[in-house]
Design a protein around this motif. Structure first.
Motif, PDB file in Angstrom:
ATOM      1  N   VAL A 128       0.867  -1.416  -0.001  1.00  0.00           N
ATOM      2  CA  VAL A 128      -0.007   0.480  -0.079  1.00  0.00           C
ATOM      3  C   VAL A 128       1.211   1.348  -0.049  1.00  0.00           C
ATOM      4  N   LEU A 129       0.670   2.121  -1.058  1.00  0.00           N
ATOM      5  CA  LEU A 129       0.901   3.076  -1.034  1.00  0.00           C
ATOM      6  C   LEU A 129       2.011   4.459  -0.129  1.00  0.00           C
ATOM      7  N   SER A 130       0.786   4.176   0.768  1.00  0.00           N
ATOM      8  CA  SER A 130       0.639   5.332   1.729  1.00  0.00           C
ATOM      9  C   SER A 130       0.954   4.760   3.616  1.00  0.00           C
ATOM     10  N   ALA A 131       1.541   3.552   3.152  1.00  0.00           N
ATOM     11  CA  ALA A 131       1.492   2.243   4.163  1.00  0.00           C
ATOM     12  C   ALA A 131       2.314   3.432   5.639  1.00  0.00           C
ATOM     13  N   ALA A 132       3.394   4.050   5.308  1.00  0.00           N
ATOM     14  CA  ALA A 132       4.300   4.103   5.705  1.00  0.00           C
ATOM     15  C   ALA A 132       3.863   5.359   6.903  1.00  0.00           C
ATOM     16  N   TRP A 133       3.177   6.153   6.417  1.00  0.00           N
ATOM     17  CA  TRP A 133       2.321   7.591   6.559  1.00  0.00           C
ATOM     18  C   TRP A 133       0.690   6.701   7.402  1.00  0.00           C
ATOM     19  N   SER A 134       0.255   5.958   6.548  1.00  0.00           N
ATOM     20  CA  SER A 134      -1.091   6.145   7.100  1.00  0.00           C
ATOM     21  C   SER A 134      -1.660   4.351   6.760  1.00  0.00           C
ATOM     22  N   ARG A 135      -1.345   3.346   8.122  1.00  0.00           N
ATOM     23  CA  ARG A 135      -1.448   2.020   7.919  1.00  0.00           C
ATOM     24  C   ARG A 135      -3.041   1.602   8.372  1.00  0.00           C
ATOM     25  N   CYS A 136      -2.961   0.840   7.259  1.00  0.00           N
ATOM     26  CA  CYS A 136      -4.637   0.408   7.398  1.00  0.00           C
ATOM     27  C   CYS A 136      -4.725  -1.036   7.700  1.00  0.00           C
ATOM     28  N   GLU A 137      -5.989  -0.551   8.489  1.00  0.00           N
ATOM     29  CA  GLU A 137      -6.213  -1.699  10.054  1.00  0.00           C
ATOM     30  C   GLU A 137      -7.108  -2.583   8.940  1.00  0.00           C
ATOM     31  N   VAL A 138      -6.736  -3.845   9.886  1.00  0.00           N
ATOM     32  CA  VAL A 138      -6.668  -4.958   9.735  1.00  0.00           C
ATOM     33  C   VAL A 138      -8.142  -5.418  10.984  1.00  0.00           C
TER      34      VAL A 138
END
Length: 189
Positions: free
Chosen positions: A161-171
């Protein structure tokens, strides 16, 4: 309907943008963007299981090759785990058997679930990149199997995910289980 129920009274309460992926015989997704259920121009939005992940892959029931469903659908997971899946069988009992075997540490089942988690994560990462959602909810058979799927899904999201470094997607795991779609139908009335 399952995504609607999860937003209404389940794992997605308080979220405005999320994907609820629901696995059974097929694999579908309910996608909420800015508080609205995405339906698509022709009502087919969310046909998540028919995302192509292997152009030379196995034939899918839809007529295409290499659909995500051929890797992460409940029948595919069960077959790789050595659980026979016949026509007319109860899919709930298949999930229960997968949970039982995984809980007992059966190596073939654990390998099958790890592979499914990896492919599910790849598909979800593509969808998260496309819709920029805050969370994914694992529903249907993925809910009870989430203890064995979540690590691989999380790893794929963190890596892809491109934004994972600053905005992690929750599972998140479904809170409503198999009754999610029925509850979603009730929410519409």
């Amino acid at each position: 309907l399952a995504a609607l129920a999860e937003q209404w009274q389940g794992a997605a309460q308080g979220l405005r943008s999320f994907i609820c992926v629901f696995g059974e015989v097929g694999v579908g997704a309910g996608i909420f963007v800015d508080g609205e259920l995405f339906r698509g121009a022709h009502g087919f939005g969310g046909e998540f299981g028919h995302m192509i992940v292997d152009r030379d892959g196995a034939p899918c029931a839809c007529g295409s090759l290499g659909c995500l469903e051929t890797f992460v659908g409940q029948e595919a997971i069960a077959r790789r785990a050595g659980i026979p899946v016949g026509t007319g069988g109860r899919m709930r009992s298949v999930t229960e058997e997968l949970v039982r075997r995984a809980g007992a540490g059966d190596s073939r089942t654990l390998r099958s679930l790890d592979e499914a988690g990896q492919f599910l994560g790849i598909g979800l990462a593509a969808a998260v990149n496309l819709f920029d959602v805050d969370a994914v909810v694992l529903g249907g058979c993925f809910g009870p199997l989430s203890p064995w799927l979540e690590a691989a899904v999380r790893a794929a999201l963190d890596e892809r995910v491109l934004s994972a470094a600053w905005s992690r997607c929750e599972v998140r795991s479904s809170q409503l289980g198999e009754s999610a779609a029925v509850r979603g139908g009730a929410a519409l009335t």
